[in-house]
Design a protein around this motif. Structure first.
Motif: not given
Length: 206
Positions: A104-120, A122-123, A199-204
């Motif tokens: 039941d993971l979202d195949p388009s986005d398997a992990l939520p953006p829990l931290t700023a560094y993940f968003a920066m 990985i996205g 997330v959008d502000a951080l996304r690479p």
């Protein structure tokens, strides 16, 4: 070429010594003069040496050295999709591999953006369907998906991460693994991921 070989071996040792790979799992690649250097088939990242590295072309064809990892085609596919990337790191790191086995993971986005560094770093993290290790039927899908994503999560397998440098790919891989660890620790607990605007502000950029 020798400097690239040495960098790849240092990265391999670092991954192995810190438990991000085990046994003969995991493989790394880096662009080099004349092709792509990749760790060889059946090797341990804890013991592989610079003279044992394989050389492949951008279609994954073997050019020199020992036989490459059976997943060399995956490295070539990601590097074709991301011409600005210089390296690819693939591991079976424990927490990311565990997440890749969840239902039941979202195949388009398997992990939520829990931290700023993940968003920066990985996205969004797409989850690709299961393919047996070394099954080159994955190649076309991996190449298409990598065009818009720096990292992929292979179902029941593990992460594949590209970077503008080998150190950037390593940093992103570690951020993915730590976020997977947080995700598993927090399962069943109300969480507060970053908002879409944050997330959008951080996304690479891709």
């Amino acid at each position: 070429m020798n400097a690239r070989r040495d960098d790849l071996i240092r990265a391999a040792r670092s991954l192995f010594d810190r438990g991000l790979t085990h046994g003969s799992t995991g493989n790394l690649s880096v662009r080099a003069e004349g092709g792509i250097l990749v760790t060889p088939t059946g090797s341990s990242l804890g013991t592989v040496t610079a003279d044992e590295l394989s050389l492949i072309d951008d279609r994954g064809r073997h050019l020199g050295g020992p036989a490459p990892s059976k997943e060399a085609f995956l490295h070539a596919a990601v590097l074709r999709a991301r011409p600005g990337a210089q390296a690819v790191v693939h591991t079976h790191s424990t927490h990311a591999a565990a997440v890749s086995c969840l239902a039941d993971l979202d195949p388009s986005d398997a992990l939520p953006p829990l931290t700023a560094y993940f968003a920066m770093r990985i996205g969004r993290l797409p989850l690709l369907p299961y393919y047996a290790p070394g099954d080159d039927a994955l190649e076309a899908l991996a190449e298409r998906t990598a065009r818009d994503h720096v990292a992929l999560l292979l179902s029941n397998h593990g992460p594949v991460v590209a970077g503008k440098t080998l150190s950037a790919a390593m940093d992103a891989l570690e951020e993915l693994e730590e976020t997977a660890k947080l995700f598993l620790l927090l399962r069943g607990v109300a969480t507060r991921p970053l908002t879409p605007a944050q997330v959008d502000a951080l996304r690479p950029p891709n």
